[in-house]
Design an enzyme around this catalytic site. Structure first.
Site, PDB file in Angstrom:
ATOM      1  N   TYR A 237      10.348  -0.092  10.366  1.00  0.00           N
ATOM      2  CA  TYR A 237       8.977  -0.515  10.662  1.00  0.00           C
ATOM      3  C   TYR A 237       8.869  -1.149  12.052  1.00  0.00           C
ATOM      4  O   TYR A 237       8.123  -0.693  12.898  1.00  0.00           O
ATOM      5  CB  TYR A 237       8.503  -1.544   9.624  1.00  0.00           C
ATOM      6  CG  TYR A 237       8.188  -0.940   8.268  1.00  0.00           C
ATOM      7  CD1 TYR A 237       9.208  -0.607   7.385  1.00  0.00           C
ATOM      8  CD2 TYR A 237       6.887  -0.702   7.866  1.00  0.00           C
ATOM      9  CE1 TYR A 237       8.931  -0.057   6.139  1.00  0.00           C
ATOM     10  CE2 TYR A 237       6.598  -0.159   6.623  1.00  0.00           C
ATOM     11  CZ  TYR A 237       7.618   0.161   5.759  1.00  0.00           C
ATOM     12  OH  TYR A 237       7.346   0.711   4.538  1.00  0.00           O
TER      13      TYR A 237
ATOM     14  N   GLY B 116       0.826  -1.196   0.000  1.00  0.00           N
ATOM     15  CA  GLY B 116       0.000   0.000   0.000  1.00  0.00           C
ATOM     16  C   GLY B 116       0.860   1.244   0.000  1.00  0.00           C
ATOM     17  O   GLY B 116       2.040   1.184   0.340  1.00  0.00           O
TER      18      GLY B 116
ATOM     19  N   ASP C 180      15.673   3.979  -0.834  1.00  0.00           N
ATOM     20  CA  ASP C 180      15.033   2.673  -0.841  1.00  0.00           C
ATOM     21  C   ASP C 180      15.760   1.687   0.077  1.00  0.00           C
ATOM     22  O   ASP C 180      15.151   0.756   0.614  1.00  0.00           O
ATOM     23  CB  ASP C 180      15.091   2.151  -2.287  1.00  0.00           C
ATOM     24  CG  ASP C 180      13.878   1.321  -2.617  1.00  0.00           C
ATOM     25  OD1 ASP C 180      12.808   1.642  -2.096  1.00  0.00           O
ATOM     26  OD2 ASP C 180      14.019   0.358  -3.388  1.00  0.00           O
TER      27      ASP C 180
ATOM     28  N   HIS D 282      -1.088   6.274   8.515  1.00  0.00           N
ATOM     29  CA  HIS D 282      -0.175   7.280   7.952  1.00  0.00           C
ATOM     30  C   HIS D 282      -0.838   8.656   7.812  1.00  0.00           C
ATOM     31  O   HIS D 282      -0.149   9.655   7.659  1.00  0.00           O
ATOM     32  CB  HIS D 282       0.305   6.841   6.564  1.00  0.00           C
ATOM     33  CG  HIS D 282       1.531   5.983   6.573  1.00  0.00           C
ATOM     34  ND1 HIS D 282       2.716   6.364   7.167  1.00  0.00           N
ATOM     35  CD2 HIS D 282       1.777   4.774   6.004  1.00  0.00           C
ATOM     36  CE1 HIS D 282       3.630   5.416   6.972  1.00  0.00           C
ATOM     37  NE2 HIS D 282       3.086   4.430   6.275  1.00  0.00           N
TER      38      HIS D 282
ATOM     39  N   HIS E 199      -2.814   0.233   8.359  1.00  0.00           N
ATOM     40  CA  HIS E 199      -1.480   0.835   8.260  1.00  0.00           C
ATOM     41  C   HIS E 199      -1.505   2.116   7.419  1.00  0.00           C
ATOM     42  O   HIS E 199      -1.056   3.173   7.862  1.00  0.00           O
ATOM     43  CB  HIS E 199      -0.507  -0.193   7.663  1.00  0.00           C
ATOM     44  CG  HIS E 199       0.884   0.315   7.494  1.00  0.00           C
ATOM     45  ND1 HIS E 199       1.879   0.082   8.418  1.00  0.00           N
ATOM     46  CD2 HIS E 199       1.445   1.065   6.527  1.00  0.00           C
ATOM     47  CE1 HIS E 199       2.995   0.673   8.014  1.00  0.00           C
ATOM     48  NE2 HIS E 199       2.764   1.272   6.854  1.00  0.00           N
ATOM     49  N   GLU E 200      -2.051   2.000   6.228  1.00  0.00           N
ATOM     50  CA  GLU E 200      -2.053   3.183   5.342  1.00  0.00           C
ATOM     51  C   GLU E 200      -2.927   4.299   5.925  1.00  0.00           C
ATOM     52  O   GLU E 200      -2.596   5.475   5.806  1.00  0.00           O
ATOM     53  CB  GLU E 200      -2.512   2.800   3.926  1.00  0.00           C
ATOM     54  CG  GLU E 200      -1.704   1.682   3.264  1.00  0.00           C
ATOM     55  CD  GLU E 200      -0.191   1.840   3.341  1.00  0.00           C
ATOM     56  OE1 GLU E 200       0.307   2.977   3.421  1.00  0.00           O
ATOM     57  OE2 GLU E 200       0.516   0.800   3.339  1.00  0.00           O
TER      58      GLU E 200
ATOM     59  N   GLU F 255       0.362   5.391   1.137  1.00  0.00           N
ATOM     60  CA  GLU F 255      -0.545   6.275   1.876  1.00  0.00           C
ATOM     61  C   GLU F 255      -0.817   7.612   1.190  1.00  0.00           C
ATOM     62  O   GLU F 255      -0.774   8.655   1.836  1.00  0.00           O
ATOM     63  CB  GLU F 255       0.047   6.517   3.270  1.00  0.00           C
ATOM     64  CG  GLU F 255       1.370   7.312   3.307  1.00  0.00           C
ATOM     65  CD  GLU F 255       2.638   6.470   3.203  1.00  0.00           C
ATOM     66  OE1 GLU F 255       2.592   5.369   2.606  1.00  0.00           O
ATOM     67  OE2 GLU F 255       3.674   6.930   3.702  1.00  0.00           O
TER      68      GLU F 255
ATOM     69  N   ARG G 205       4.302  -7.270  -6.619  1.00  0.00           N
ATOM     70  CA  ARG G 205       4.540  -6.749  -5.268  1.00  0.00           C
ATOM     71  C   ARG G 205       5.896  -7.238  -4.762  1.00  0.00           C
ATOM     72  O   ARG G 205       6.115  -8.436  -4.585  1.00  0.00           O
ATOM     73  CB  ARG G 205       3.409  -7.225  -4.349  1.00  0.00           C
ATOM     74  CG  ARG G 205       3.489  -6.660  -2.965  1.00  0.00           C
ATOM     75  CD  ARG G 205       2.268  -7.071  -2.170  1.00  0.00           C
ATOM     76  NE  ARG G 205       2.393  -6.660  -0.791  1.00  0.00           N
ATOM     77  CZ  ARG G 205       1.563  -7.042   0.177  1.00  0.00           C
ATOM     78  NH1 ARG G 205       0.557  -7.848  -0.108  1.00  0.00           N
ATOM     79  NH2 ARG G 205       1.739  -6.623   1.407  1.00  0.00           N
TER      80      ARG G 205
ATOM     81  N   GLU H  38       7.374   5.260   9.568  1.00  0.00           N
ATOM     82  CA  GLU H  38       6.927   3.862   9.518  1.00  0.00           C
ATOM     83  C   GLU H  38       6.802   3.198  10.889  1.00  0.00           C
ATOM     84  O   GLU H  38       5.884   2.409  11.107  1.00  0.00           O
ATOM     85  CB  GLU H  38       7.829   3.036   8.599  1.00  0.00           C
ATOM     86  CG  GLU H  38       7.801   3.500   7.141  1.00  0.00           C
ATOM     87  CD  GLU H  38       6.426   3.411   6.465  1.00  0.00           C
ATOM     88  OE1 GLU H  38       5.526   2.716   6.984  1.00  0.00           O
ATOM     89  OE2 GLU H  38       6.258   4.070   5.406  1.00  0.00           O
TER      90      GLU H  38
ATOM     91  N   LYS I 118       7.527  -7.290  -2.031  1.00  0.00           N
ATOM     92  CA  LYS I 118       7.629  -8.098  -0.809  1.00  0.00           C
ATOM     93  C   LYS I 118       7.503  -9.593  -1.097  1.00  0.00           C
ATOM     94  O   LYS I 118       8.082 -10.426  -0.403  1.00  0.00           O
ATOM     95  CB  LYS I 118       6.519  -7.656   0.145  1.00  0.00           C
ATOM     96  CG  LYS I 118       6.487  -8.387   1.434  1.00  0.00           C
ATOM     97  CD  LYS I 118       5.301  -7.985   2.276  1.00  0.00           C
ATOM     98  CE  LYS I 118       4.506  -9.223   2.632  1.00  0.00           C
ATOM     99  NZ  LYS I 118       3.421  -8.970   3.573  1.00  0.00           N
TER     100      LYS I 118
HETATM  101  N1  BES Z   1       4.931   4.227   2.685  1.00  0.00           N
HETATM  102  C1  BES Z   1       5.046   2.817   2.561  1.00  0.00           C
HETATM  103  C2  BES Z   1       5.503   2.367   1.206  1.00  0.00           C
HETATM  104  C3  BES Z   1       6.854   2.911   0.771  1.00  0.00           C
HETATM  105  C4  BES Z   1       7.885   3.137   1.673  1.00  0.00           C
HETATM  106  C5  BES Z   1       7.062   3.164  -0.558  1.00  0.00           C
HETATM  107  C6  BES Z   1       9.110   3.648   1.220  1.00  0.00           C
HETATM  108  C7  BES Z   1       8.278   3.666  -0.998  1.00  0.00           C
HETATM  109  C8  BES Z   1       9.302   3.900  -0.101  1.00  0.00           C
HETATM  110  C9  BES Z   1       3.726   2.117   2.914  1.00  0.00           C
HETATM  111  O1  BES Z   1       3.012   2.735   3.918  1.00  0.00           O
HETATM  112  C10 BES Z   1       4.071   0.756   3.450  1.00  0.00           C
HETATM  113  O2  BES Z   1       4.721   0.702   4.453  1.00  0.00           O
HETATM  114  N2  BES Z   1       3.632  -0.299   2.780  1.00  0.00           N
HETATM  115  C11 BES Z   1       3.881  -1.667   3.196  1.00  0.00           C
HETATM  116  C12 BES Z   1       2.683  -2.260   3.877  1.00  0.00           C
HETATM  117  C13 BES Z   1       2.660  -2.191   5.340  1.00  0.00           C
HETATM  118  C14 BES Z   1       1.461  -2.928   5.888  1.00  0.00           C
HETATM  119  C15 BES Z   1       3.901  -2.615   6.054  1.00  0.00           C
HETATM  120  C16 BES Z   1       4.112  -2.494   1.953  1.00  0.00           C
HETATM  121  O3  BES Z   1       3.865  -2.002   0.869  1.00  0.00           O
HETATM  122  O4  BES Z   1       4.523  -3.634   2.095  1.00  0.00           O
HETATM  123 ZN    ZN Z   2       3.960   2.569   5.809  1.00  0.00          ZN
END
Ligand code: BES
Ligand code: ZN
Length: 622
Positions: free
Chosen positions: A402, A290, A394, A320, A316-317, A292, A576, A339, A578
């Site tokens: 987090y 996601g 990044d 934010h 989570h979002e 935010e 995605r 985060e 992750k």
């Molecule tokens: N703001 C982040 C996404 C992000 C961080 C994009 C740094 C680019 C650079 C977003 O809020 C986030 O943390 N997303 C996580 C999900 C969350 C539930 C841990 C994700 O995308 O995995």
């Molecule tokens: Zn986040």
């Protein structure tokens, strides 16, 4: 009220005097505070932007955006140039106050930062307009062909600006410490909808013309745009979902609890300040879970599990909207302030909705993620305060910001009690609303408003160790999950031969229990044992991407044939990061797997956004 005023004054005093912070994070200027962010060329203490008028045309044939960005600027007396960040933009014209052609030059190109755009301005300059076209491979933009969407009929475009990609689609002061309001007029092909991180339409404009306003000042990384075939359905009074039409019902079902989340969040830490809260469910190539974007969270469709079990991502979002969007990290070195706070807040929302046992599961899984990252990261990157200068921000996007951030806050809560901690957090959001904060300023504020109330506890908390030392301090709160312990005993009973697989009681397991089960499953199961599990629980056919991704780790290792095709189609459609990183990682452990990874990647790469492509390119080429 009196207490609030005092806190406010202390906060303001800190804002002005934070030259006392670590190193020269901030230094005093005559009448304003200089913000040092290593990832921008902007010099906001000389000239800073306060408002953007953006006029744009989205061209799906050329895969470019043609636009004029008109910046309202505020300058200190002596300044003679506005410095913007830009990357890969083709500049056509620069005008001052709408009529006078301006002189400008482009600075040297940096791999991570792009280049500066230095525009000479006059005494009376209030507006600076830049007319430009985005580059063919602007890193923030992902252009999808119709086949890459669910509807298969129309193309789709979405942006991802965090951390420093806004400069690839708008020439801007691309620093989280610089905020501006914006208006936009966007023209798209007839029949398509356009949405931004702003006030949004609910219906398609037949002429393909849309206007947007963002009345609250936001940093550039929160600028967002999506264009495609989309429809809207409301959930509560101020909440709703956008998605491709065929995904709408599923999305509305999945996010039915958004209103309760919003109310729970407001009860915890104060008013929601952004008007509406909607979620846009994107096509599966979206590189994150996601993002935010204010008023309009962008989300991956991989959380549509069909049983509302992966909605902590929405919490989570949404969180934010306070931590990050309202009170913003001043540079990416302070990313944990965005985060860590958000993870903490997310778990508190989930606890309000589903109880402590649910939130505990998330914490236990989070702690495991953290420990894993701690093992593989360079120790200096396991400190909360990061040093990302000269690097791609990044690199700071791992579980330290987090989860170590979350556990730091939980530990403070544990020391000082929930009531005092919650009051502190509410005041923190209030004091620094629409401002940016760095780690040092936060620590001074924390000290004056919470820690000082008990100096013995303060001593034991060891704040500096938490923030400036690698690893996890030994005073970290311990988390346990009854529900996950039950999973562990079931698994053990099966592994020790006490229970047959079909005797395990799994009826009430949520996604999190299944994820834990799959993570704890021995890593040397035979193909036969995997078959038995698959026959009983149907993992390979699971519609739940989290479960599927955790299962594939085992099937890759054992080269379990029935999962070959499902794995390939998963990797080709889902972008995605992750999920991609561990799966490609598991494949590259053997020579045969490496060849397979490369073959699949060739097919999948065109479906991935640049942030995922960059990561997987690096993994497969090293
Ligand atoms: N703001 C982040 C996404 C992000 C961080 C994009 C740094 C680019 C650079 C977003 O809020 C986030 O943390 N997303 C996580 C999900 C969350 C539930 C841990 C994700 O995308 O995995
Ligand atoms: Zn986040």
């Amino acid at each position: 009220m009196i207490q609030r005023t005092v806190v406010f004054i202390v906060g303001m005093a800190l804002l002005i005097s934070c030259g006392t912070g670590k190193k020269n994070e901030m230094s005093k200027q005559s009448d304003s505070v200089e913000i040092l962010d290593p990832h921008t060329f902007a010099k906001p203490h000389e000239v800073k932007v306060t408002h953007l008028d953006w006029k744009a045309r989205v061209d799906f044939d050329q895969k470019v955006i043609e636009a004029t960005a008109t910046w309202t600027v505020e300058k200190s007396k002596k300044a003679d140039s506005l410095i913007l960040d830009a990357q890969g933009l083709e500049i056509q014209e620069v005008l001052l106050n709408g009529n006078e052609s301006a002189k400008y030059y482009r600075g040297e190109e940096d791999v991570h930062l792009g280049s500066s755009m230095v525009i000479f301005i006059n005494e009376d300059t209030r507006k600076v307009s830049v007319t430009y076209t985005t580059g063919r491979d602007a890193a923030a933009l992902q252009w999808l062909a119709p086949e890459q969407t669910a509807g298969k009929e129309h193309p789709f475009l979405f942006t991802q600006s965090q951390a420093i990609l806004a400069r690839t689609w708008i020439p801007c002061q691309d620093s989280p410490g610089i905020r501006f309001t914006y208006n936009a007029e966007v023209e798209v092909p007839a029949g398509l909808m356009a949405l931004m991180s702003a006030s949004n339409p609910k219906e398609v404009s037949t002429a393909g013309k849309y206007t947007f306003q963002m009345e609250q000042p936001v940093p550039a990384y929160l600028m967002a745009l999506a264009v495609g075939e989309m429809s809207f359905q409301s959930i509560g009074e101020v909440t709703g979902v956008y998605s491709e039409p065929s995904m709408l019902n599923k999305s509305v079902y999945e996010f039915a609890n958004m209103d309760s989340m919003l109310h729970a969040a407001e009860r915890l830490y104060g008013d929601y300040r952004w008007g509406r809260y909607d979620v846009l469910v994107l096509p599966p190539s979206f590189p994150f879970g996601g993002m935010e974007n204010p008023r309009l969270t962008f989300a991956t469709p991989t959380i549509l599990a069909g049983d509302r079990s992966l909605t902590s991502l929405i919490a989570h979002e949404l969180a934010h909207s306070w931590s990050g969007n309202l009170v913003t990290n001043q540079s990416w070195n302070d990313f944990w302030l965005n985060e860590g706070f958000t993870v903490y807040f997310e778990r508190r929302i989930m606890e309000s909705l589903y109880g402590e046992t649910y939130a505990n599961m998330l914490d236990v899984l989070g702690m495991e993620d953290l420990k894993k990252d701690m093992k593989s990261l360079d120790p200096k990157d396991t400190r909360l305060k990061l040093e990302l200068e000269g690097r791609n921000p990044d690199e700071g996007m791992n579980n330290v910001a987090y989860e170590k951030g979350n556990f730091f806050l939980k530990t403070i809560e544990n020391f000082y009690g929930r009531e005092a901690f919650d009051e502190f957090v509410t005041q923190y959001f209030d004091t620094f609303a629409f401002k940016s904060v760095n780690t040092e300023l936060f620590l001074e504020y924390l000290d004056s408003n919470l820690l000082k109330t008990d100096t013995v506890k303060r001593e034991k908390l060891r704040v500096n160790e938490w923030v400036y030392s690698p690893g996890l301090p030994d005073n970290c709160v311990k988390v346990k999950s009854r529900r996950l312990q039950r999973v562990e005993s079931s698994l053990k009973a099966w592994e020790d031969g006490i229970l047959d697989i079909d005797e395990l009681k799994t009826d009430d397991w949520s996604s999190h229990e299944w994820i834990y089960f799959l993570r704890k499953l021995s890593t040397d199961l035979s193909v036969n044992e995997l078959s038995e599990l698959d026959r009983t629980f149907g993992f390979t056919r699971s519609q739940n991407t989290e479960i599927l991704a955790a299962w594939f780790i085992h099937t890759i290792r054992a080269d379990y044939e029935p999962a070959h095709e499902p794995l390939e189609s998963f990797l080709v459609s889902v972008g995605r990061r992750k999920f991609l990183v561990p799966l490609y990682g598991a494949l590259t452990k053997t020579e045969k797997g490496k060849d397979k990874a490369k073959r699949i990647y060739e097919k999948a790469r065109p479906n991935y956004h640049s942030v995922s492509r960059n990561t997987i390119d690096d993994m497969l080429n090293s």
